[in-house]
Structures are given as structure tokens and as C-alpha cells.
Scaffold this motif. Structure first.
Motif, short mmCIF file in Angstrom:
data_model
loop_
_atom_site.label_atom_id
_atom_site.label_comp_id
_atom_site.label_asym_id
_atom_site.label_seq_id
_atom_site.Cartn_x
_atom_site.Cartn_y
_atom_site.Cartn_z
N ALA A 15 -30.36 15.58 0.88
CA ALA A 15 -29.25 16.44 1.30
C ALA A 15 -27.93 15.68 1.27
N LEU A 16 -27.98 14.37 1.06
CA LEU A 16 -26.77 13.56 1.04
C LEU A 16 -26.42 13.22 -0.41
N PRO A 17 -25.40 13.85 -0.97
CA PRO A 17 -25.09 13.61 -2.39
C PRO A 17 -24.93 12.13 -2.74
N PHE A 18 -24.28 11.36 -1.86
CA PHE A 18 -24.03 9.96 -2.22
C PHE A 18 -25.34 9.15 -2.25
N ALA A 19 -26.24 9.47 -1.32
CA ALA A 19 -27.54 8.78 -1.30
C ALA A 19 -28.35 9.16 -2.54
N ARG A 20 -28.22 10.41 -2.95
CA ARG A 20 -28.93 10.90 -4.13
C ARG A 20 -28.35 10.22 -5.39
N THR A 21 -27.03 10.07 -5.40
CA THR A 21 -26.37 9.43 -6.55
C THR A 21 -26.88 7.99 -6.75
N LEU A 22 -27.14 7.32 -5.64
CA LEU A 22 -27.64 5.94 -5.73
C LEU A 22 -29.16 5.90 -5.82
#
Lengths: 149, 173
Positions: A15-22
Motif C-alpha cells: 500500500a506504500l508506493p515508495f516501498a513498492r518502488t524499492l
């Protein structure tokens, strides 16, 4: 950890875009303790001479892991945000290795959560970085014993 | 023919600007993580302002929405390191020690290494562009201490600040 809990934990990360990006992955989440890991990625390099991942990316991993630890605390906060985070970089993470963070919410009040975390790569005996931070706590259970006293 | 001037004429402004901009571009391009986050640098003389344009991937709280604390921390740390490297590079470019048109990953000065970094989150990062400036409070032969301030709409209302210590690269290896 049950399969259901693992699934809920992974959904938290996704649900956290930045965590998903990494490409972060939640490896464990229970009672104020969280483990989050991140694969090596050439886009995260800070020093092309060595291929070492930028400190900021390690910091992002630690912050996510600490936030997850707060959310999983038995007081069940409804939300949290980082107040401050200090990172000590003890050695460069070895290129091409996965970085794993382990965070523990070691003290909780009605309004503030205190967290510490360690990051390692495949050489588990020599930490890459350690972090300590304070996080806000929103809407924790008011009847929880042992907080804010 | 006129007499040769006593002092060499100052360089044309375009030449100076081109050299400095080329040096800055080469420095920032050498940090893949800065490019990944979309971070760029505005230059006024030797003063740098880091800019992180808003992107959906930087979000950490989709409900608010707010920038991820890790994205903010990364922005501040990139700003601090580029500032430290820039000050050194500026001296080497302006003294003629290094040729700005010939900079690449091999001959760029080595990057400072972060020893520790402490971030204060003062308010949540809004889904808009963010700006940051770093101030070098102490720069010794081995160690440097840097403070970074980040803001969005209003320069007076910081959304984050950070202080870090850095190990400076040793030129003699």
C-alpha cells in the motif's frame, strides 16, 4: 507467523508506493517487531565507483521497517509518522546482496513510539547500519495497560 | 594593432556558465540514486538548491497523501553529499586542475561517505515538489558536518531538516 499474518503484512508494504518502488518485502511482522528486506538494484547506487547502494535507500528501508514495527504493536495504533530517525552507517552494504532490516518498537506511550532497528546483508554478524527513532502514535487503544504512565 | 592588455580579459560569461553547469551535470549524473528519485539541482553561482519534483512513487501514506519518510530522508542525504562534493569540485574546476568538459565517472572526485544522518520530520511532505539546501558547518580534512533544510511551498516552513557527519575522500588514496 501464520500465512494470514504474512499476507496482511505484505499488503501493508504494497500500500506504500515508495516501498513498492524499492521492491521491499515484509518478512515478519508481529507484536512490535518487523523485518523488511530489499533486493540490490542498480538504480539505488550512490557511488558508481563501488556499486554501493546509497545511504538514503538504506534509510528508506529502515524507516519503513520501523513504521511497520509501530503499527504491529499490541496497542494497535491506527496510524504513525516518523518524528525523527538517526542512522549510523557502519559499513557499506555489499553490492548484489539483499539488505534486511529488523526493527523493534521497544517503548510505547499514548503519543510516542520509540523504535530501534538494524540492517544487515548476507554477512549477518556485521551490521550495515543501525537506526533509532521516535514515531507519532495515532489512535492507540486507550485501555492498554502500561502506556503513558 | 593595439597594445596587449595588462590583465587578461575576463572570460565570456557563457564560457564560465557552461563550464560550471557541465561540472554540476556530470557530478549529479554520477549518482544513479539521485536520477532514480528525479532529483535535480539549480545553481546560482556556487549556491545549489536541490529540487525533487513530485512523483506518485515517492508517496508513503496514500491516505493523506504524504511523501514517504524514506523518500524525504533520501532527498536530504543526496543534497548533503552533492553539496560536499560540489564545493570540492568547484575549487578543482575553477583552478583549472580539472577540465569540466572532460568529467566522467572515472575522473570525478570520490564521493564523501555518510557516517551518520539524523532527520527531523517537522510536518508531513505534501504531494508537490520539494526543495532543499545544504550548509556545511564544518569541513575538515577527514570529517565534515552538514545541515540540510527542506521545504515545499514556503521557504519559512520547513517540512524536514537533517544533520549528518561525513567522511571526506582522501585525495592521496
Amino acid at each position: 507467523m501464520t500465512d494470514h499474518k504474512v499476507k496482511v503484512a505484505q499488503q501493508f508494504i504494497e500500500a506504500l508506493p515508495f516501498a513498492r518502488t524499492l521492491n521491499m518485502r515484509m518478512d515478519m511482522l508481529e507484536d512490535g517487531i518487523a523485518e523488511v528486506s530489499m533486493p540490490y538494484d542498480a538504480r539505488l547506487i550512490g557511488d558508481p565507483g563501488t556499486g554501493v547502494v546509497h545511504g538514503g535507500a538504506v534509510s528508506a528501508l529502515m524507516d519503513t521497517c520501523c513504521g511497520a514495527a509501530v503499527m504491529s504493536h499490541p496497542t494497535a495504533p491506527k496510524g504513525t509518522a516518523t518524528l525523527d530517525l538517526r542512522i549510523d552507517y557502519m559499513r557499506p552494504a555489499t553490492p548484489a546482496q539483499r539488505i534486511r532490516a529488523h526493527a523493534e518498537c521497544y517503548h510505547m506511550t499514548r503519543t510516542v513510539a520509540f523504535v530501534r532497528a538494524t540492517a544487515i546483508d548476507e554477512d549477518e554478524n556485521r551490521p550495515v547500519a543501525i537506526a533509532t527513532g521516535a514515531f507519532t502514535v495515532e489512535g492507540a487503544k486507550p485501555d492498554f495497560k502500561g502506556i503513558g504512565s | 594593432m593595439s597594445k596587449a592588455p595588462k590583465h587578461p580579459r575576463p572570460e565570456p560569461v557563457q564560457v564560465v556558465k557552461q563550464r560550471r553547469d557541465a561540472a554540476l551535470t556530470a557530478l549529479v549524473a554520477a549518482v544513479p540514486y539521485a536520477g532514480f528519485l528525479g532529483i535535480g539541482f539549480d545553481r546560482r553561482g556556487d549556491e545549489l538548491t536541490a529540487v525533487m519534483p513530485y512523483s506518485e512513487k515517492l508517496i508513503g501514506n496514500p491516505v493523506l497523501p504524504a511523501l514517504h519518510g524514506g523518500a524525504t530522508a533520501s532527498f536530504l542525504e543526496v543534497t548533503a553529499i552533492i553539496e560536499l562534493a560540489w564545493v570540492r569540485l568547484w575549487q578543482e574546476i575553477e583552478s583549472g586542475e580539472l577540465d569540466a568538459d572532460d568529467l566522467n565517472a572515472e575522473n570525478l572526485p570520490r564521493m564523501p561517505k555518510t557516517i551518520d544522518f539524523t532527520i527531523d520530520y517537522l510536518r508531513s511532505g505534501l504531494p508537490r515538489d520539494a526543495y532543499a539546501r545544504a550548509r556545511i558547518n564544518r569541513s575538515g580534512r577527514r570529517y565534515a558536518s552538514v545541515h540540510v533544510e527542506a521545504w515545499q511551498d514556503n521557504r519559512q516552513r520547513l517540512f524536514a531538516q537533517a544533520t549528518g557527519h561525513f567522511l571526506m575522500p582522501q585525495n592521496d588514496g
